[in-house]
Write an enzyme that holds these catalytic residues in place. Structure first.
Site, PDB file in Angstrom:
ATOM      1  N   LEU A 138       0.826  -0.968  -0.149  1.00  0.00           N
ATOM      2  CA  LEU A 138      -0.223   0.136   0.220  1.00  0.00           C
ATOM      3  C   LEU A 138       0.848   1.386  -0.388  1.00  0.00           C
ATOM      4  CD1 LEU A 138      -2.467  -1.367   2.759  1.00  0.00           C
ATOM      5  CD2 LEU A 138      -2.486  -1.612   0.270  1.00  0.00           C
ATOM      6  N   LYS A 538      -2.047 -23.818 -27.733  1.00  0.00           N
ATOM      7  CA  LYS A 538      -1.156 -24.012 -27.996  1.00  0.00           C
ATOM      8  C   LYS A 538      -0.671 -24.683 -27.580  1.00  0.00           C
ATOM      9  CE  LYS A 538       2.586 -23.351 -31.728  1.00  0.00           C
ATOM     10  NZ  LYS A 538       3.389 -23.886 -30.622  1.00  0.00           N
TER      11      LYS A 538
END
Length: 833
Positions: A138, A538
């Site tokens: 943060l 793929k």
């Protein structure tokens, strides 16, 4: 200037210098005080950094001087400091593992003030373990401060608790607050710990975006500084496997000696919340202990002295008694992992050359020394002398045992893989079938011949019956070892009329390389309906034509053939269940990919090459059913029929298809860390052996298949070379006229075992002259040329020119991915859109 002091910590001697040098001028804090802080805080700091590759920030001249950001362990690193090598795109770094007080003290002596570590640890064999904690950084923008960070922390806490996570706050010592949450079994909604940094990062990103959407005046999830004024950035990216975070209890290189200090939630409610100095942190630790103890309970609980652990430590007592961890690089960690059946054979150039044969059993490596190595003829047995049990981590050990130490000499891995246990009679008899990519499958028996207690002599025997040989086979067939890459017959069973005496030869249809923009342009073509596309994942493996056909007794059997006609059936016997999952008329011919999956279910090409995981089959097309050929049927019809003829169960899969949504397919592929996406026209027919623009492949990273034309031995220091290891490979691709064209060399991406195996294999196909013209003189210097028959694959950053028009175009920043035994040099094409 204070005199240097020599101290001994855990048996390691360290010289501490310049103890009165001021590192924090604003407070007069000296190097001696920094050393004292790290020594006193070590009991609570080390659990949060242990086995994590550390990036260091050093201020040799104090925090007002130049800062050095250091990843690599340089030559000044003591030999006893543990390190871990990480291969990056263009380089490799040996990171320090801050595992003990001695290493922490050495780092403080080098004026290392800040320690930054990832959210994952290094496993016993050097693998990167799944992340064991989630972190949110943060970070207040201009106009915001700790009070705003604390408010966001409370909002994030409520969400994380709802996910089954218990966050713990740390004031960073710099500007903001870090929230940590331990990840363990049952800690996420699915009931299992996220299995990769990508998954944890994705969860953190979604949480950040949710907070931003709910509190737009307070929270931002975008990294752009222009958006952060008066707000708190919820930085989720530090969960990325390549990112690091300041370690809890680390000092900061700020004007004042502040610390990344664990805090209580009650403290975050204090309007006067501020960052703490190292003196305050030491007082808090003395009074309250480690406020972050809950962060490590999950993995530290694995070290409880259970009966299994105690038994393993007792079995390793002889191993430890013969070795001094301060004098040898051999592993001393007993290791702790799920039971497995792995083996390793290490070539050991000690006083006398021998091979060490080790089988994982009951939490240790049961070991034998083989003076003449593994037998290759069933008619000749070899001596095997049982030695002390070794820790599991020894299975990955390669290196030099120093002179004067037990077993002094060089150790390299000759073979490794998994084994199938047939019989284990302690102290009497062991029968196993070894399986490895490097040396194939073979069945061995160990029989103890010594009768006296303490007589450790055994015989190791290669059995007459070997893997893949049927009961009715000839003796010669039973003696044959199954070798990966053995050639099959040229044709496959099952002709167009269903006559078993008629055969057909099918080669897989090939795709052309493309970019997403190319596909989007095709999708936008107003010619519309008959040009729609579907998208498949793929898979990173070996392409195969799979045939399910009646066997001699009428029971269906499966056969697998590579693109180059190699019979893969015996190499991957675990795929045999395919035959029982086919419905309807036989034979059925399928197009598929053989893959090996890692623990998180993602394809891992190295596992497939090394055969360290059971193979699985991804089926994506059907080419023939009974006497009906489907080669001229459109894709949609073939795909629908695939669902009718195949009832898949593991290890067979029929992956889902993305219907027209390219962006969703690409995002899904990246999330699963797959190789890319296949785009296929719905109307496309099947063109055996042909490369077509009806099928397009979109890869996330550039990859190129290459032909190896030469190699250079590894430098072992000027001017000596070590020809037992390949240092770099010289690469080529076929030009349009079929002649080979040089495209550069590759020297990264190899393990030591890869380098040794490649040197052996390339030496066997050596030749006196280069097989092509145009190799630049610097690259040709010291080169050893080979017959161009070996195909591999590399990743690379870019071509230096257009490979279609520039004969001097080279691969830039190439990195080795592995051999492609399923390909011939004639199959290699330049991968360009």
């Amino acid at each position: 200037m204070a005199a240097p002091q020599t101290v001994t910590i855990d048996g390691h001697r360290l010289q501490l210098t310049n103890l009165d040098k001021v590192l924090y001028p604003a407070t007069g804090t000296t190097k001696g005080e920094v050393l004292d802080y790290y020594a006193r805080v070590a009991p609570v700091l080390l659990p949060h950094v242990r086995r994590r590759p550390a990036t260091r920030k050093r201020w040799p001249d104090g925090v007002e001087g130049q800062v050095f950001f250091q990843k690599n362990a340089d030559r000044s690193t003591p030999s006893w400091v543990r390190t871990h090598r990480i291969q990056h795109k263009t380089s490799s770094n040996d990171y320090v593992l801050v595992d003990d007080v001695a290493t922490l003290t050495w780092l403080a002596q080098t004026a290392t003030l800040e320690l930054h570590v990832p959210q994952w640890q290094v496993g016993r064999t050097g693998v990167h373990l799944p992340p064991d904690r989630l972190v949110l950084d943060l970070d207040p923008g201009e106009g915001a401060g700790l009070a705003e960070c604390a408010e966001v922390a409370r909002l994030a806490r409520a969400i994380l608790r709802g996910m089954g996570l218990e966050p713990l706050p740390v004031t960073s010592g710099s500007k903001g607050i870090h929230l940590y949450a331990a990840l363990s079994a049952g800690s996420d909604p699915a009931g299992a710990r996220p299995s990769s940094a990508d998954e944890v990062s994705a969860v953190a990103h979604e949480l950040a975006r949710y907070l931003e959407a709910e509190h737009p005046d307070l929270v931002v999830s975008d990294m752009k500084k222009a958006l952060r004024g008066g707000k708190v950035l919820v930085d989720w990216s530090q969960n990325n496997g390549a990112k690091t975070t300041i370690a809890p209890y680390s000092l900061r290189g700020r004007p004042h000696p502040t610390v990344a200090a664990p805090r209580t939630w009650e403290e975050l409610d204090d309007p006067g919340l501020r960052h703490l100095t190292f003196e305050e942190v030491l007082d808090r630790v003395a009074a309250d202990g480690d406020l972050l103890a809950g962060l490590t309970q999950g993995h530290l609980s694995q070290l409880e002295p259970t009966p299994a652990h105690l038994a393993r430590f007792e079995r390793l007592a002889t191993y430890h008694a013969k070795r001094d961890p301060a004098r040898t690089p051999e592993p001393f960690d007993a290791g702790d992992s799920p039971p497995g059946q792995t083996f390793v054979i290490q070539e050991h150039h000690a006083r006398r050359l021998h091979w060490d044969f080790r089988l994982e059993h009951e939490g240790v490596l049961v070991s034998w020394a083989l003076p003449k190595g593994e037998p290759t003829d069933p008619a000749q047995n070899h001596l095997a002398v049982q030695t002390e049990d070794h820790p599991l981590a020894y299975g990955a050990f390669e290196g030099t045992i120093p002179g004067g130490e037990y077993g002094a000499g060089e150790v390299t891995i000759w073979d490794a893989g998994t084994y199938e246990l047939e019989k284990w009679r302690d102290g009497k008899e062991v029968i196993v079938t070894l399986r490895s990519e490097r040396r194939g499958a073979r069945r061995l028996a160990l029989i103890r011949t010594g009768r006296d207690e303490g007589d450790n002599q055994w015989l190791i025997h290669r059995t007459k019956t070997q893997p893949g040989a049927a009961e009715g086979d000839s003796p010669a067939a039973r003696r044959q070892t199954v070798r990966p890459g053995a050639r099959s017959d040229d044709e496959l069973p099952g002709g167009p009329a269903g006559n078993p005496d008629v055969v057909v030869r099918l080669e897989p249809m090939l795709a052309s390389a493309a970019e997403p923009a190319d596909v989007r342009a095709l999708q936008a073509d107003p010619g519309g309906g008959d040009r729609e596309w579907v998208f498949e994942m793929k898979w990173d493996g070996y392409r195969t034509i799979a045939v399910a056909a009646p066997g001699p007794d009428g029971v269906p059997v499966a056969r697998f053939t590579s693109r180059t006609g190699q019979d893969l059936t015996r190499t991957y016997p675990e795929l045999a269940p395919l035959a029982g999952q086919v419905r309807g008329d036989l034979p059925v011919v399928l197009d598929a990919e053989i893959v090996a999956l890692d623990a998180s279910g993602r394809p891992d090409f190295r596992r497939l090459q090394q055969h360290t995981s059971k193979a699985e089959l991804m089926v994506f097309d059907v080419l023939q059913v009974g006497d009906r050929s489907l080669l001229h049927a459109p894709y949609d019809e073939r795909r629908a029929l695939l669902g009718d003829v195949l009832d898949p169960e593991r290890p067979v899969h029929v992956p889902a298809v993305f219907d027209g949504d390219l962006d969703a397919a690409l995002a899904f592929s990246r999330r699963l860390r797959l190789e890319g996406v296949m785009a296929k026209r719905r109307e496309s027919t099947y063109l055996p052996g042909r490369r077509s623009r009806q099928w397009l492949k979109l890869k996330h990273t550039a990859a190129q298949e290459v032909v190896v034309v030469g190699w250079r031995p590894l430098h072992a220091g000027e001017p000596r070379e070590d020809a037992r290891y390949a240092g770099a490979l010289l690469l080529a691709v076929p030009a349009d006229d079929g002649a080979l064209r040089y495209v550069g060399r590759v020297g990264t991406g190899f393990t030591d075992a890869d380098r040794r195996a490649l040197a052996e294999r390339l030496t066997a196909v050596g030749r006196a002259t280069p097989p092509l013209d145009g190799v630049p003189r610097p690259d040709a210097a010291r080169a050893r040329w080979v017959t161009p028959r070996i195909v591999g694959e590399v990743e690379f950053a870019e071509w230096t020119g257009d490979p279609a028009t520039d004969p001097d175009a080279r691969l830039r920043a190439a990195r080795w991915r592995g051999l492609r035994p399923d390909k011939d040099p004639d199959d290699v094409v330049v991968e360009r859109p």
